[in-house]
Design a protein around this motif. Structure first.
Motif, PDB file in Angstrom:
ATOM      1  N   ASP A 202      40.948  39.432 -10.855  1.00 12.78           N
ATOM      2  CA  ASP A 202      41.893  38.532 -10.214  1.00 12.78           C
ATOM      3  C   ASP A 202      43.326  38.981 -10.388  1.00 12.78           C
ATOM      4  O   ASP A 202      44.243  38.164 -10.344  1.00 12.78           O
ATOM      5  CB  ASP A 202      41.723  37.133 -10.806  1.00 12.78           C
ATOM      6  N   ARG A 203      43.526  40.267 -10.569  1.00 11.27           N
ATOM      7  CA  ARG A 203      44.895  40.736 -10.725  1.00 11.27           C
ATOM      8  C   ARG A 203      45.401  41.351  -9.415  1.00 11.27           C
ATOM      9  O   ARG A 203      44.752  41.256  -8.379  1.00 11.27           O
ATOM     10  CB  ARG A 203      44.962  41.747 -11.876  1.00 11.27           C
TER      11      ARG A 203
ATOM     12  N   TYR B 204      41.981  27.390 -15.211  1.00 10.02           N
ATOM     13  CA  TYR B 204      42.973  26.416 -14.807  1.00 10.02           C
ATOM     14  C   TYR B 204      44.395  26.876 -15.118  1.00 10.02           C
ATOM     15  O   TYR B 204      44.684  27.315 -16.222  1.00 10.02           O
ATOM     16  CB  TYR B 204      42.661  25.098 -15.542  1.00 10.02           C
ATOM     17  N   GLY B 205      45.267  26.805 -14.144  1.00 14.79           N
ATOM     18  CA  GLY B 205      46.694  26.863 -14.441  1.00 14.79           C
ATOM     19  C   GLY B 205      47.352  28.217 -14.309  1.00 14.79           C
ATOM     20  O   GLY B 205      48.545  28.346 -14.514  1.00 14.79           O
TER      21      GLY B 205
ATOM     22  N   PHE C 151      40.219  33.343  -5.981  1.00 17.24           N
ATOM     23  CA  PHE C 151      39.501  32.688  -4.887  1.00 17.24           C
ATOM     24  C   PHE C 151      39.942  33.229  -3.522  1.00 17.24           C
ATOM     25  O   PHE C 151      39.134  33.316  -2.597  1.00 17.24           O
ATOM     26  CB  PHE C 151      39.665  31.165  -4.990  1.00 17.24           C
ATOM     27  N   ALA C 152      41.211  33.590  -3.401  1.00 11.19           N
ATOM     28  CA  ALA C 152      41.655  34.216  -2.153  1.00 11.19           C
ATOM     29  C   ALA C 152      40.926  35.539  -1.932  1.00 11.19           C
ATOM     30  O   ALA C 152      40.498  35.850  -0.810  1.00 11.19           O
ATOM     31  CB  ALA C 152      43.170  34.429  -2.173  1.00 11.19           C
TER      32      ALA C 152
ATOM     33  N   SER D  34      52.216  30.377 -15.445  1.00 16.71           N
ATOM     34  CA  SER D  34      52.895  29.154 -14.993  1.00 16.71           C
ATOM     35  C   SER D  34      53.916  28.649 -16.013  1.00 16.71           C
ATOM     36  O   SER D  34      54.765  27.840 -15.673  1.00 16.71           O
ATOM     37  CB  SER D  34      51.865  28.071 -14.672  1.00 16.71           C
TER      38      SER D  34
ATOM     39  N   SER E 285      48.300  31.831 -12.117  1.00 16.93           N
ATOM     40  CA  SER E 285      48.377  32.347 -10.753  1.00 16.93           C
ATOM     41  C   SER E 285      47.167  33.229 -10.449  1.00 16.93           C
ATOM     42  O   SER E 285      46.848  33.493  -9.307  1.00 16.93           O
ATOM     43  CB  SER E 285      49.663  33.133 -10.536  1.00 16.93           C
TER      44      SER E 285
ATOM     45  N   ILE F 249      43.695  41.588  -5.163  1.00 16.65           N
ATOM     46  CA  ILE F 249      44.188  41.100  -3.869  1.00 16.65           C
ATOM     47  C   ILE F 249      44.620  42.290  -2.996  1.00 16.65           C
ATOM     48  O   ILE F 249      44.427  42.265  -1.762  1.00 16.65           O
ATOM     49  CB  ILE F 249      45.321  40.062  -4.049  1.00 16.65           C
TER      50      ILE F 249
ATOM     51  N   ASP G 108      44.154  32.426 -10.869  1.00 16.39           N
ATOM     52  CA  ASP G 108      43.040  31.628 -10.373  1.00 16.39           C
ATOM     53  C   ASP G 108      43.015  31.554  -8.838  1.00 16.39           C
ATOM     54  O   ASP G 108      42.033  31.945  -8.214  1.00 16.39           O
ATOM     55  CB  ASP G 108      43.095  30.234 -10.999  1.00 16.39           C
ATOM     56  N   PRO G 109      44.087  31.107  -8.197  1.00 12.16           N
ATOM     57  CA  PRO G 109      44.045  31.127  -6.727  1.00 12.16           C
ATOM     58  C   PRO G 109      43.885  32.535  -6.162  1.00 12.16           C
ATOM     59  O   PRO G 109      43.223  32.706  -5.136  1.00 12.16           O
ATOM     60  CB  PRO G 109      45.387  30.508  -6.314  1.00 12.16           C
ATOM     61  N   ILE G 110      44.454  33.535  -6.816  1.00 12.07           N
ATOM     62  CA  ILE G 110      44.273  34.910  -6.335  1.00 12.07           C
ATOM     63  C   ILE G 110      42.781  35.252  -6.322  1.00 12.07           C
ATOM     64  O   ILE G 110      42.257  35.781  -5.338  1.00 12.07           O
ATOM     65  CB  ILE G 110      45.057  35.914  -7.220  1.00 12.07           C
TER      66      ILE G 110
END
Lengths: 391, 391, 391, 391
Positions: free
Chosen positions: A106-107, A134-135, A143-144, A218, A137, A111, A139-141
């Motif tokens: 996820d780094r 949780y919490g 899933f993207a 974050s 950046s 992406i 994490d959303p990366i």
């Protein structure tokens, strides 16, 4: 037999490479595959041990190196670094024209690979999708990346389920277990004496704990202060209980510099010894013999179960991930940290329970599974390439 | 009143800018906002009408221009272009330090903004999430952007539902309708004479259809051949039925060049006239009076309902999108294309039915809604910034 | 009066900015000019004091910031950094469309500005051309910049002559003196007490020397070892003679890290105190009262004459530059270093001679001259733009 | 024998590659060298014939391809393209670590190689230095490259003298002649029939002239208008005298698009036929049989003497270059152009004189000389690496 499948694996940091290692080691020994590597990020800087040298020493064929780490302590570093990586990697992909792009986690590398593979119509195989943390950046990366990846190589059933929940199609999801376990399983045993000698720390004489702590993106402004609290607790625990602590430097995310500054203030503490990085065999054997792991590394949740190791996770960084039962979460409070370390290291009942936990992350044979999957995909089948955003 | 909210809108192509226009026009007139633009991609090249000039003429404050379009007809162009955009945009964001990044759709600009906003911890407001289109690299990009965006400004209930299905949290999703309708609603009426004069096509004398056709990235090698079939059908229909055809050049995706080559072969056909681009007022009024739209533009599904216009969509490009009932899909076959055009233009019963369709995409008042949403978000509330990969 | 002349000054490091300061301060107060800045390189990193903050505090209008410093300790950093700067700066120039680009010296910023100005047909005014320094990659860069620059603002007759020798046309060359002297001349006097307080070093009680030492790119591998020798000599001199030493951190060239490592080993030496950077007023006043300057900074040759200051230049870095007579060159040898420092600080006859030297670098009124030159150039005259490679 | 010398040749456009070809063909056949290529710019775009395919077909080992051509018709294209090239090339050089960088001429590739080699401390061998051409941005670039290059491989005594005049040291300068002549010398003879067939132009039936015309960067806005005049003259001459004209598309500099637009207006003129690019063997044989060359290509001055060919150079682009006596310069005036063409093609006395001219650019054996020079340089000798800005 037809032509070899061209695989391009992309790696940007040592932690990621360690996970990748057993798989790419397996792929290069299989003459169905033509495996190449592109290396970037923290691997290429002297500030982080210039770990590209290790990859070279491991004998992999590196067809591109892309320097992306800027001297900046803010989010710009990760954003602009991703831009530089995509800029360079698109040329690598054009030139090598791989059948499959392989990436972990996820780094920035994940992406970047996902964007390049999508636009250049190249199959993306992604390891580590569906983990939920949780919490951060990251994490959303993560899933993207999964929304763009064509093949999901996940490490547990929980992760598989998470991907389904986000609309990913079943046929793309493979539970292969955590490949880090392959790595551990295959690492030769070293004697305590040899480890002690390498580390310059006598681990036969005194028990020890391992500390790995990264900034949380974050709240990266708090990284220094939090590290102070953590080391205060650890130092106190070691002094009171006759323990030593072996630490590893943080990754390169914003805030890491502040953590390093705090670490430097413990330079003269005889109980605490930090390393920028360690050779893999030393590291694994050190983990085999440590009493506990403390900090906020993903290793606590993802790898420690394999070592049947108690973990004290400080702060929120790994919250939300699947907990096999070996991890307790504590806040940044020296008293709580000391208490949790005592229980982890000295509570016999607690330690027995952890030995008996079932490991949800597999059995250390992920590489074989991944190899079979990558060999079996029908590269001519258009269904692999056409992703539905929602199924 | 406190300080103004700093909004950075990013746009890379005219079609996107047209959707953005009513919103940013609304934002700049509201003194709660400090609106700036970053402009890139097709806007900055003479090959695509250098539409940055129009943005300047519209009076927006452009704080950065980032050239990203490479002279390349393969997927590398989009991949490397995205890298260049992220590289440049991260500097823009560092410098201007916006509160909110605003972006539309599913092109390079969208994923670039999403990556930059994520790593630089800046709120991303994304328009157009949740639309589902089959077979294009834009589709997974759109959903990947949604996994990174913090505020989803969607155009219909179907899109909202799609985002929920992929694990997006309810509190982030706002159905604002299709902002393109604001644009149409607010465009002044022009006389047929004036339109005719501008186009150099007498639309008072003869009825006409509008053609907009883009390459489909997953089969871009076929783009030229497909355009030949489409134009063969259109040309035949016009000749037989006394129609004219007004066409617009394709976007810049791989394959566009092949389409342009085919268009050039019709240079001397008096019934068919192509334009690189058209002023917005001319375009909207042309759409108000056309008998039908043909091709594969998203306009057929997203905007034509507002015009109550029959659409013939050729090929797969828009398959999977919400169809208000005004669109028929046909394959690349001249006979089917001619038949569908006849029905769309001349079947009175069919045309009546389309006039009565309900429009699922709103009422042309999206800008007001978006403005209120962007003003009401509590920028201090951490929940906006912390995205769960799966809810 | 016609429209203002648009000047874009580009700066990448504090030393360069200090030279630029009096000129751009002069230009912004003159309403014939519209002055903007683009800032990059070492200014933008926390590792080097994040000196862009000072530029902002000085009140200049920064229209672009371009991060170029990579975390790399080899020549790649300078090469790739130059690429990133040109990539970003070409956008700045396109957007602002300056009449004149203004740049100082021989670093990445200079060659980047020269390339961008040449291809974008924008007048390049370059300060510092014609200085000759032996053995550094900066030397050929400086002369390459002169082959591209349209206006040469040189600091001495020797530099002017050097440019003529390389085929530059006379009408482009202006001897304006060293602008650094303007800066010094205009800096207000501070009391010894105030300086002492700021530095945390009592300069009233004990005399002091100033040390500034940078890596030499052609032998950057030796940078650490050389610094060890230098500091050994300095430390010995201070101890024996009751002196203190105030040092400034090196620039960011390859080798700098090794120098910093050596500096850190003197952290606990009470006679030696290093600063990452100093405010300009403190720095100038510190130079006014120091007994001598040691190291290899260009300041020794270019600025020390204005202070009538003895300089000990260690190693080859400044060899070949015009020496007003105040500089002695010594090799990396502690004995020679100590001996040279003694003579510089304590030999009354030697010090008297240096007070009487004539200063070949002007009178501290360069800014006025430059301002007049930039105002008087006929921007419509094509001769300025058409450079002959050899005249 | 010791290890092979690693040579990295960099090429960005076909005209440059043609000059490079005989040298790199020679180097790869010599087992003292390990020759690799990096390819960029116009070679990589379909708009300019995607000539990287030819390099691959010629069998060279391409270790990097770097896309740099932006879709932009202004100077930004060249500036930003140079930035992208340096950014990418620095990675190539880091990875391959060549002993010598080899580059030709005065385009973006030359200055990019010069900057990268300077900062990465790699020997730069530059072909074409010292040529003087008036009025183009390429001219100062060529001289700037010479200030950075370590080895000058020049094509005539005049060029060698020019480099000395700009302060370059004698020991670096080698007059090797024009390598383009090697190329011509070694190209097999083709029959007129075969050439005619390939071109689709019957050159047995009617005499022909060759036209090659590029935009001049300092007046690129006039490129279209000037091409109109030139083609008007050429067309008139052909019609009146029974000639044909074979043209080649311009390079990619700003203004090229306008020239292409004018060329397109002659699509239906039976006497005039344009080609985007031609295979080398066809091109050389076409030059062997043409009556004259017209336009402003450097070929008129540099290569035409080898063919003993009369040249009509229109406009200022090649002014200042060494003229062997075969070139006449005329302004953009149809009457003058027609007159000059008549003399060049039909004035027997004039043509005889040109046959007798001495060729100052060598004998077609440059490759051998260059090979020996590159083999003989002592790579351990620091003098090669340390350039004095002025000698």
């Amino acid at each position: 037999m037809g032509r070899k499948r061209k695989i391009l694996a992309v790696t940007g940091i040592r932690s990621e490479y360690d996970i990748l290692y057993p798989i790419i080691d397996c792929l290069r020994k299989n003459d169905k595959f033509d495996l190449k590597l592109a290396v970037s990020g923290a691997h290429l800087t002297q500030w982080h041990g210039h770990t590209v040298d290790r990859i070279r020493k491991d004998g992999f064929n590196i067809i591109d190196t892309i320097h992306t780490l800027l001297m900046d302590n803010t989010g710009l570093q990760r954003a602009k670094g991703t831009g530089l990586l995509i800029t360079g990697l698109s040329e690598t992909v054009k030139r090598f024209n791989p059948d499959i792009l392989l990436v972990v986690g996820d780094r920035e590398e994940s992406i970047a690979v996902a964007v390049v593979g999508t636009y250049m119509n190249t199959l993306i195989a992604h390891m580590g999708g569906g983990d939920a943390v949780y919490g951060n950046s990251d994490d959303p990366i993560r899933f993207a990346v999964s929304k763009l990846a064509h093949v999901h190589l996940v490490s547990s059933n929980v992760s598989a389920l998470n991907l389904q929940k986000t609309g990913e199609e079943d046929f793309r999801i493979f539970n292969v277990g955590n490949p880090a376990f392959d790595n551990i399983r295959l690492t030769p045993q070293l004697s305590l004496k040899r480890i002690s000698k390498f580390l310059g720390v006598d681990i036969e004489a005194k028990p020890y704990i391992v500390l790995i702590h990264h900034p949380l993106s974050s709240v990266y402004q708090d990284a220094g202060r939090q590290m102070e609290i953590l080391l205060k607790g650890v130092s106190h625990f070691c002094r009171e209980n006759g323990y030593q602590c072996i630490g590893i430097h943080p990754n390169t995310d914003p805030g890491a510099l502040d953590i390093l500054r705090v670490i430097n203030t413990y330079d003269n503490d005889p109980q605490i010894r930090f390393f920028k990085t360690l050779p893999r065999d030393i590291f694994v054997n050190m983990m085999r013999h440590t009493k506990a792991l403390i900090g906020n590394s993903s290793m606590g949740l993802l790898e420690a179960p394999y070592y049947q190791l108690p973990v004290v996770n400080v702060g929120d960084r790994q919250k939300g991930r699947l907990n096999a039962g070996n991890v307790v979460f504590v806040d940044y409070d020296p008293v709580l940290i000391i208490k949790a370390l005592k229980r982890a290291c000295a509570d016999a009942e607690y330690r027995r329970k952890i030995k008996l936990l079932e490991n949800p992350f597999g059995d250390g044979h992920s590489a074989q599974r991944i190899q079979k999957i990558l060999a079996s995909i029908d590269l001519e089948d258009k269904n692999w390439y056409i992703k539905r955003g929602v199924s």
